[in-house]
Design a protein around this motif. Structure first.
Motif, PDB file in Angstrom:
ATOM      1  N   UNK A 341     -17.425 -97.818 -42.312  1.00 27.77           N
ATOM      2  CA  UNK A 341     -16.728 -96.575 -41.958  1.00 27.77           C
ATOM      3  C   UNK A 341     -16.627 -95.724 -43.227  1.00 27.77           C
ATOM      4  N   UNK A 342     -17.069 -94.454 -43.177  1.00 29.79           N
ATOM      5  CA  UNK A 342     -17.093 -93.606 -44.378  1.00 29.79           C
ATOM      6  C   UNK A 342     -15.744 -93.420 -45.047  1.00 29.79           C
ATOM      7  N   UNK A 343     -14.653 -93.545 -44.301  1.00 27.45           N
ATOM      8  CA  UNK A 343     -13.324 -93.335 -44.887  1.00 27.45           C
ATOM      9  C   UNK A 343     -12.834 -94.545 -45.674  1.00 27.45           C
ATOM     10  N   UNK A 344     -13.538 -95.661 -45.535  1.00 29.61           N
ATOM     11  CA  UNK A 344     -13.102 -96.898 -46.183  1.00 29.61           C
ATOM     12  C   UNK A 344     -14.138 -97.380 -47.202  1.00 29.61           C
ATOM     13  N   UNK A 345     -13.719 -98.260 -48.101  1.00 31.63           N
ATOM     14  CA  UNK A 345     -14.612 -98.836 -49.104  1.00 31.63           C
ATOM     15  C   UNK A 345     -15.563 -99.808 -48.416  1.00 31.63           C
ATOM     16  N   UNK A 346     -16.848 -99.651 -48.669  1.00 33.27           N
ATOM     17  CA  UNK A 346     -17.849-100.532 -48.082  1.00 33.27           C
ATOM     18  C   UNK A 346     -17.571-101.974 -48.499  1.00 33.27           C
ATOM     19  N   UNK A 347     -17.625-102.883 -47.521  1.00 32.40           N
ATOM     20  CA  UNK A 347     -17.343-104.290 -47.781  1.00 32.40           C
ATOM     21  C   UNK A 347     -15.878-104.645 -47.675  1.00 32.40           C
ATOM     22  N   UNK A 348     -15.004-103.628 -47.550  1.00 32.76           N
ATOM     23  CA  UNK A 348     -13.571-103.882 -47.426  1.00 32.76           C
ATOM     24  C   UNK A 348     -13.015-103.179 -46.182  1.00 32.76           C
ATOM     25  N   UNK A 349     -13.821-103.176 -45.142  1.00 33.73           N
ATOM     26  CA  UNK A 349     -13.438-102.548 -43.883  1.00 33.73           C
ATOM     27  C   UNK A 349     -13.946-103.422 -42.743  1.00 33.73           C
ATOM     28  N   UNK A 350     -13.192-103.497 -41.665  1.00 31.64           N
ATOM     29  CA  UNK A 350     -13.573-104.333 -40.526  1.00 31.64           C
ATOM     30  C   UNK A 350     -13.155-103.662 -39.226  1.00 31.64           C
TER      31      UNK A 350
END
Length: 398
Positions: A341-350
């Motif tokens: 999700x673009x609003x979240x840090x890649x690898x730290x979103x689910x």
């Protein structure tokens, strides 16, 4: 009016205080209205200003042309009649004016018309609405005190409303004037004959339980506006524009559409409270709306839960523990899978899944988003579609 020099229409908009204040009304149009008399002298530049010569009214003025302009003919004629009635009340005499419209549909018209409308109201209807048992003669007398001309027609009372009473659009309006003339304080209050008991719906109980859970987890509830704008919903959140329910004619750029998710509202709340001590743990159970052409109102409204944690040590683990606590207390079996999700840090979103359907997401907010909102501490957030959970998880029994 108020100037001793001649001005063009453009100069009025640029130099006159009224032109500066109201010029935006006519500026978008190629042609602007101006009223002149038979000699070519200017009367008025509606809706901006009157002429300083023919448009000026002093204590010595005896003849006044009452001119009303607008985009609705009925409204214009109604306002005209109310104004001339007020002037006649002060001792003036009303004279008519023949208006020759350039439009074929209107042609020639004489104003003001001063036409009175007669209403037929049953005595039984008046008494039923007011809960009284008034005789016809009493009702006629009360209507006379209210400024109406009324006369008896057996059970039917004929009521002639003054031409300036444009607020009389239904017989109940006449009943209201009877009540005012009679005196509301004379009407004895009566308890309702049928008792009804209010209660919360199962859906409201479910949402209240979710609120209690978040409060018990140390969060503070906030209430934000349902209206937002695309900059807040998408641009500042590193998202491409998405279809939303937009306001056709917004009065301000701050509120141009209805939000389709909650987290931007909470992030904005954090941006206004950077002076408050951290950690800040806030949540909202609020409405979101999305376009849905398959529905009758062409939109889908849902209730969502969003929660954010702002703290120098805020992480994915913190918000995940909050989600697990919520699911455990609600007795829901959901799974969480890696997502992007673009609003979240890649690898730290689910993504949160319930019965193989995505019902929400959680993670750490992207640094660029934090910078866009002027936040200097990490933020972790989650958002869940509560309406879907309530409908599809048998939560109506909560």
């Amino acid at each position: 009016l108020g100037f001793d020099e001649n001005l063009t229409l453009s100069e009025i908009l640029e130099r006159h205080p009224k032109g500066i204040q109201y010029g935006h009304i006519v500026k978008p149009y190629e042609a602007w209205p101006i009223l002149k008399d038979s000699k070519g002298s200017v009367l008025s530049f509606p809706p901006i200003i009157n002429s300083n010569d023919l448009g000026r009214i002093t204590e010595d003025t005896s003849n006044v042309l009452v001119e009303v302009t607008g985009t609705s003919l009925k409204t214009v004629l109604d306002v005209l009649e109310i104004m001339v009635a007020a002037l006649a009340d002060r001792g003036g005499s009303i004279e008519t004016v023949t208006v020759r419209y350039p439009y074929r549909s209107l042609g020639e018209d004489v104003t003001p018309k001063l036409e009175e409308k007669t209403w037929s109201v049953k005595r039984s209807y008046i008494n039923e609405v007011l809960g009284l048992n008034l005789e016809t003669e009493v009702i006629i007398n009360l209507l006379g005190r209210a400024g109406f001309e009324a006369y008896n027609g057996d059970e039917i009372i004929r009521v002639k409303a003054p031409f300036y009473r444009k607020d009389i659009i239904h017989p109940v309006d006449i009943v209201e004037d009877v009540a005012i003339a009679y005196g509301f304080n004379r009407i004895e209050p009566e308890w309702p004959k049928h008792q009804t008991f209010g209660a919360l719906t199962p859906e409201t109980k479910f949402y209240d339980k979710v609120r209690e859970l978040l409060i018990g987890l140390g969060f503070q509830e906030v209430l934000t506006f349902t209206f937002s704008n695309q900059e807040k919903l998408f641009d500042k959140m590193r998202l491409k524009a998405q279809p939303v329910i937009e306001v056709e004619n917004p009065k301000m750029t701050t509120y141009t559409c209805i939000r389709n998710w909650l987290i931007p509202s909470l992030i904005e709340f954090l941006s206004h409270n950077t002076h408050v001590e951290y950690p800040q743990r806030i949540f909202e159970v609020g409405d979101c709306v999305e376009p849905d052409l398959k529905r009758g109102n062409r939109s889908r409204e849902r209730k969502s839960l969003a929660a954010v944690i702002a703290d120098p040590s805020a992480s994915y683990t913190d918000i995940r523990s909050i989600l697990d606590s919520i699911l455990l207390n609600l007795g829901l079996d959901c799974r969480v899978r890696a997502w992007s999700h673009p609003s979240f840090i890649e690898g730290r979103v689910a993504q949160i899944q319930f019965e193989s359907r995505g019902i929400g997401f959680l993670g750490e907010i992207h640094p660029e988003v934090l910078e866009n909102w002027g936040l200097e501490v990490p933020v972790s957030a989650l958002e869940v579609d509560l309406s879907f959970i309530f409908t599809d998880s048998n939560m109506g029994k909560v």
